[in-house]
Write a protein that holds these residues in place. Structure first.
Motif, PDB file in Angstrom:
ATOM      1  N   MET A 376       0.840  -1.190   0.000  1.00  0.00           N
ATOM      2  CA  MET A 376       0.000   0.000   0.000  1.00  0.00           C
ATOM      3  C   MET A 376       0.883   1.249   0.000  1.00  0.00           C
ATOM      4  SD  MET A 376      -2.845   1.338  -0.011  1.00  0.00           S
ATOM      5  CE  MET A 376      -3.836  -0.125  -0.059  1.00  0.00           C
ATOM      6  N   PHE A 381      -4.025   4.605  -1.203  1.00  0.00           N
ATOM      7  CA  PHE A 381      -4.903   4.344  -0.069  1.00  0.00           C
ATOM      8  C   PHE A 381      -6.186   5.168  -0.113  1.00  0.00           C
ATOM      9  CE2 PHE A 381      -5.738   4.852   4.662  1.00  0.00           C
ATOM     10  CZ  PHE A 381      -6.376   3.622   4.761  1.00  0.00           C
ATOM     11  N   ASP A 383     -10.099   5.531   2.328  1.00  0.00           N
ATOM     12  CA  ASP A 383     -10.792   5.072   3.526  1.00  0.00           C
ATOM     13  C   ASP A 383     -11.973   4.167   3.166  1.00  0.00           C
ATOM     14  OD1 ASP A 383     -12.002   7.407   2.415  1.00  0.00           O
ATOM     15  OD2 ASP A 383     -13.320   7.480   4.162  1.00  0.00           O
ATOM     16  N   VAL A 385     -13.453   0.734   1.459  1.00  0.00           N
ATOM     17  CA  VAL A 385     -13.125  -0.627   1.046  1.00  0.00           C
ATOM     18  C   VAL A 385     -13.341  -0.791  -0.454  1.00  0.00           C
ATOM     19  CG1 VAL A 385     -13.795  -3.052   1.275  1.00  0.00           C
ATOM     20  CG2 VAL A 385     -13.680  -1.592   3.303  1.00  0.00           C
ATOM     21  N   GLU A 413       0.745  -4.185   3.882  1.00  0.00           N
ATOM     22  CA  GLU A 413       1.200  -2.944   4.507  1.00  0.00           C
ATOM     23  C   GLU A 413       2.556  -2.505   3.977  1.00  0.00           C
ATOM     24  OE1 GLU A 413       1.005  -3.021   8.790  1.00  0.00           O
ATOM     25  OE2 GLU A 413      -0.930  -4.034   8.681  1.00  0.00           O
ATOM     26  N   PRO A 414       2.817  -1.196   4.005  1.00  0.00           N
ATOM     27  CA  PRO A 414       4.114  -0.720   3.540  1.00  0.00           C
ATOM     28  C   PRO A 414       5.254  -1.367   4.319  1.00  0.00           C
ATOM     29  CG  PRO A 414       2.855   1.054   4.572  1.00  0.00           C
ATOM     30  CD  PRO A 414       1.944  -0.110   4.444  1.00  0.00           C
TER      31      PRO A 414
ATOM     32  N   GLN B   5     -11.620  12.277  10.486  1.00  0.00           N
ATOM     33  CA  GLN B   5     -11.457  10.865  10.818  1.00  0.00           C
ATOM     34  C   GLN B   5     -10.118  10.381  10.254  1.00  0.00           C
ATOM     35  OE1 GLN B   5     -14.439   7.467   9.737  1.00  0.00           O
ATOM     36  NE2 GLN B   5     -12.945   7.645   8.100  1.00  0.00           N
ATOM     37  N   SER B   7      -7.949   7.276   8.903  1.00  0.00           N
ATOM     38  CA  SER B   7      -8.067   5.900   8.419  1.00  0.00           C
ATOM     39  C   SER B   7      -6.683   5.292   8.291  1.00  0.00           C
ATOM     40  CB  SER B   7      -8.747   5.868   7.049  1.00  0.00           C
ATOM     41  OG  SER B   7      -9.984   6.537   7.128  1.00  0.00           O
ATOM     42  N   VAL B   8      -6.581   4.041   8.673  1.00  0.00           N
ATOM     43  CA  VAL B   8      -5.282   3.354   8.647  1.00  0.00           C
ATOM     44  C   VAL B   8      -5.428   2.034   7.894  1.00  0.00           C
ATOM     45  CG1 VAL B   8      -3.355   2.525  10.055  1.00  0.00           C
ATOM     46  CG2 VAL B   8      -4.902   4.261  10.973  1.00  0.00           C
ATOM     47  N   PHE B   9      -4.486   1.761   6.993  1.00  0.00           N
ATOM     48  CA  PHE B   9      -4.509   0.492   6.261  1.00  0.00           C
ATOM     49  C   PHE B   9      -3.882  -0.588   7.133  1.00  0.00           C
ATOM     50  CE2 PHE B   9      -2.605  -2.688   3.489  1.00  0.00           C
ATOM     51  CZ  PHE B   9      -3.685  -3.027   2.698  1.00  0.00           C
ATOM     52  N   LEU B  10      -4.596  -1.692   7.313  1.00  0.00           N
ATOM     53  CA  LEU B  10      -4.063  -2.794   8.120  1.00  0.00           C
ATOM     54  C   LEU B  10      -4.212  -4.107   7.376  1.00  0.00           C
ATOM     55  CD1 LEU B  10      -5.519  -2.168  11.696  1.00  0.00           C
ATOM     56  CD2 LEU B  10      -3.236  -1.627  10.880  1.00  0.00           C
ATOM     57  N   ALA B  37     -13.377  -1.826   8.933  1.00  0.00           N
ATOM     58  CA  ALA B  37     -14.058  -2.416   7.792  1.00  0.00           C
ATOM     59  C   ALA B  37     -13.066  -3.392   7.210  1.00  0.00           C
ATOM     60  CB  ALA B  37     -14.399  -1.348   6.771  1.00  0.00           C
ATOM     61  N   ASP B  38     -13.431  -4.651   7.108  1.00  0.00           N
ATOM     62  CA  ASP B  38     -12.423  -5.557   6.578  1.00  0.00           C
ATOM     63  C   ASP B  38     -12.923  -6.502   5.501  1.00  0.00           C
ATOM     64  OD1 ASP B  38     -13.848  -7.109   8.298  1.00  0.00           O
ATOM     65  OD2 ASP B  38     -12.120  -7.901   9.382  1.00  0.00           O
ATOM     66  N   ILE B  44      -9.590  -1.654   6.953  1.00  0.00           N
ATOM     67  CA  ILE B  44      -9.365  -0.226   7.095  1.00  0.00           C
ATOM     68  C   ILE B  44      -9.865   0.156   8.475  1.00  0.00           C
ATOM     69  CG2 ILE B  44      -9.878   2.068   6.198  1.00  0.00           C
ATOM     70  CD1 ILE B  44     -10.509   0.707   3.495  1.00  0.00           C
ATOM     71  N   ARG B  46     -10.816   2.855  11.099  1.00  0.00           N
ATOM     72  CA  ARG B  46     -11.226   4.257  11.115  1.00  0.00           C
ATOM     73  C   ARG B  46     -11.291   4.733  12.558  1.00  0.00           C
ATOM     74  NH1 ARG B  46     -15.665   1.942   7.190  1.00  0.00           N
ATOM     75  NH2 ARG B  46     -14.510   2.036   5.245  1.00  0.00           N
ATOM     76  N   THR B  65       0.180   3.367   6.697  1.00  0.00           N
ATOM     77  CA  THR B  65      -0.392   4.172   5.631  1.00  0.00           C
ATOM     78  C   THR B  65      -1.662   4.800   6.191  1.00  0.00           C
ATOM     79  OG1 THR B  65       0.409   2.606   4.013  1.00  0.00           O
ATOM     80  CG2 THR B  65      -1.236   4.171   3.260  1.00  0.00           C
ATOM     81  N   SER B  67      -4.675   8.101   6.117  1.00  0.00           N
ATOM     82  CA  SER B  67      -5.274   9.236   5.422  1.00  0.00           C
ATOM     83  C   SER B  67      -6.288   9.871   6.348  1.00  0.00           C
ATOM     84  CB  SER B  67      -5.939   8.793   4.116  1.00  0.00           C
ATOM     85  OG  SER B  67      -7.129   8.101   4.391  1.00  0.00           O
ATOM     86  N   THR B  69     -10.049  11.945   6.554  1.00  0.00           N
ATOM     87  CA  THR B  69     -11.268  12.181   5.788  1.00  0.00           C
ATOM     88  C   THR B  69     -12.238  12.970   6.659  1.00  0.00           C
ATOM     89  OG1 THR B  69     -11.005   9.811   5.340  1.00  0.00           O
ATOM     90  CG2 THR B  69     -12.859  10.918   4.279  1.00  0.00           C
ATOM     91  N   ARG B 116     -20.142   8.846   6.764  1.00  0.00           N
ATOM     92  CA  ARG B 116     -19.248   9.323   5.697  1.00  0.00           C
ATOM     93  C   ARG B 116     -20.138   9.419   4.473  1.00  0.00           C
ATOM     94  NH1 ARG B 116     -16.101  10.561   1.653  1.00  0.00           N
ATOM     95  NH2 ARG B 116     -14.214   9.345   1.228  1.00  0.00           N
TER      96      ARG B 116
END
Ligand SMILES: [Zn+2]
Lengths: 433, 143
Positions: A376, A381, A383, A385, A413-414, B5, B7-10, B37-38, B44, B46, B65, B67, B69, B116
């Motif tokens: 990623m 990226f 928010d 899905v 993940e990075p 908010q 948001s983090v990528f996991l 949310a997966d 992701i 939030r 990572t 972002s 919002t 959102r």
């Protein structure tokens, strides 16, 4: 447009073929009589020197592999007595034993000639100040560029690699107009220049010749932008001669090969058949003027495409595209040849820069499966899905249309994909075949 | 009115969520709401936190990572149909909802919901017109 040697650089195809044919048949005679290794290989194929009359016969000659150089370490493939050798270079190589190359006095002359063409392509002349920041030593980069720069009559600044603050000071004080180094070092110099408070206007730098490692179009843009110069891509292989095997002209649309010295072919690395111009495959070189270490159909493992169209710059010499990958990375998945570089080009289409990726191949129920892990990036990226699933879908579709295979895409993940010094690990093959 | 908010990528592997909360906790950042949310492979996360800018910076520094919002927070009656009223309002104005999640506030009778939407400004306007309480960001961060 400046040329160093317009006779050869702008020669008609027909004349060039004549020159090549004559030189090829001569070199084949020489190696047959002077190098037992080549003689044995040719005899095994039932070829005699007299059978090679023109470039059309080149395809009948046996290939030479890097392993052959290693097996004959150090001087086994030299075609002259070592008393004729005036210079020795060696490439450490990333794997295994180093390969040794020897140059006669005439070879050094040839080398200076091809580098002179390269530097002229970058706009250099006897008025120029050329800072050679490639390493001097066993590596061919430093000394190779050095003698070519002297050949054109430029003022050579042989600073070698490293010592960045000194590089910058000299660049400014000596009025360097041309820089020769690896593209990553050029970018580093640009950063350090900004850091040290220099402005583009403080320098007289006009162009650079960058090579010896893969670099992207984005990296070129960045170097050109930050240093305010023309960045020329060059290609070299110590086994063939060092730097000088190919070089871009200011049109930046492929690298011109001095064909009167090196004949390129593109082959299918699997079937070994020669491919047509425009087809992508492994680039193979035959040196037709070298005396110390002539190479016949040397397998570079580099993937490229040849273009014989006359270039906008006026040169007629064939151009090779930027190397887009290595055949040693090639995978065969469900009978399809897959190069990581093809995957990379698909990934480049979805973002500005290609994210890090890893190909994981496995075999389940006798069927090969390919998973592509993609790291990623902030640019990809979202928010939502839905958006991330769209990216996965886009990559999947791109892979399917370019390779014709179905891959599972997994966003990761990075920094989760292992980085190694220099060459990135792109493939994990779990198949037990 | 807009709430930031993070948001983090996991990747879906154990321990990652804990690392996010730990990174934030170490910097004294409080989480007031959280939702994941997966899919089978990734998620992701939030977050609504008291210091969104700082949280973004901290998480980036820790290699995630991230972002940010703009979302809106509304208060609805904590009884059957409470949320439906708000959703009807948005639907009648053709404001699409990308996603939403509820979280617990201080009051027992009211539920808080993060929305959102495609057009946050317009959403706030129509919700206000129908007397649905949109909670100011400052209040949300301090929950
Ligand atoms: Zn050209």
């Amino acid at each position: 447009m400046q040329y160093w040697n317009s006779t050869y650089e702008c020669m008609s195809r027909e004349e060039m073929r004549k020159v090549q044919s004559e030189r090829l048949s001569n070199i084949v005679k020489k190696i047959y009589h002077n190098v037992p290794f080549y003689r044995a290989k040719m005899q095994k194929k039932g070829i005699e020197p007299g059978d090679i009359k023109s470039v059309d016969d080149l395809k009948n000659l046996p290939f030479t592999y890097k392993q052959d150089l290693r097996d004959n370490y150090p001087y086994g493939l030299f075609a002259v007595p070592t008393s004729e050798i005036v210079r020795i270079h060696a490439s450490s190589g990333t794997t295994g034993k180093q390969t040794v190359v020897g140059y006669t006095r005439r070879d050094l002359d040839t080398w200076a000639e091809v580098i002179a063409r390269t530097l002229t392509c970058a706009g250099a002349s006897k008025e120029s100040f050329i800072q050679v920041a490639y390493g001097y030593g066993l590596f061919t980069g430093g000394l190779g560029v050095h003698y070519g720069a002297e050949r054109i009559g430029a003022s050579v600044i042989p600073i070698s690699g490293g010592n960045t603050s000194r590089q910058l000071q000299i660049m400014k004080d000596f009025g360097t107009t041309h820089l020769a180094c690896t593209p990553s070092y050029a970018l580093y110099l640009a950063e350090e220049l900004e850091e040290a408070g220099f402005k583009k206007g403080d320098l007289k730098l006009k162009a650079g010749v960058f090579g010896a490692e893969p670099w992207s179009a984005n990296m070129r843009n960045e170097i050109e932008e930050r240093l305010g110069i023309l960045a020329i891509d060059i290609y070299g292989l110590s086994e063939v001669i060092g730097p000088g095997v190919a070089s871009e002209c200011p049109c930046k649309c492929g690298m011109h090969i001095p064909e009167d010295h090196f004949i390129p072919e593109i082959i299918n690395p699997e079937t070994e058949e020669v491919l047509s111009p425009g087809e992508k495959g492994e680039i193979v070189f035959t040196t037709i003027t070298k005396e110390g270490l002539p190479l016949i159909r040397y397998r570079t493992r580099d993937l490229s495409v040849l273009n014989y169209d006359v270039c906008e710059c006026g040169r007629t010499s064939v151009r090779m595209s930027k190397v887009s990958g290595r055949t040693d990375d090639m995978l065969i998945i469900r009978g399809v040849n897959v190069f990581p570089s093809q995957i990379e080009s698909v990934l480049l289409e979805i973002g500005e820069t290609a994210p890090h990726y890893l190909l994981v191949v496995d075999r389940v129920d006798n069927l090969d499966i390919l998973e592509i892990q993609v790291e990623m990036t902030p640019g990809l990226f979202s928010d939502e899905v839905k958006k991330l699933e769209e990216i996965e879908g886009k990559i999947k579709k791109g892979i399917e249309s370019t390779l014709g295979i179905n891959a599972k895409i997994r966003l990761v993940e990075p920094k989760s994909i292992e980085r190694s010094e220099g060459k990135a690990k792109r493939v994990i093959d779990k198949r037990k075949i | 009115m807009l709430v930031k908010q993070i948001s983090v990528f996991l990747e879906n592997k154990s321990g990652r969520l804990a690392e996010v909360t730990k990174s934030l906790g170490n910097e004294g950042i409080d989480i007031s709401a959280l939702s994941i949310a997966d899919t089978t492979d990734f998620g992701i996360l939030r977050l609504i936190v008291n210091q969104p800018e700082k949280a973004e910076k901290v998480l980036k520094e820790n290699g995630f990572t991230v972002s940010s919002t703009n979302v809106i927070a509304i208060e609805v009656e904590d009884k059957p149909g409470g949320l439906a009223v708000a959703l009807d309002v948005l639907e009648s104005e053709s404001i699409g909802i990308e996603y939403m999640y509820a979280f617990i506030g201080k009051s027992e009778e009211k539920a808080l919901v993060i929305l959102r939407v495609e057009d946050s400004q317009k959403a706030i306007e129509v919700l206000n017109n129908k007397n649905i309480k949109v909670i100011p960001s400052k209040e949300v961060y301090e929950l």
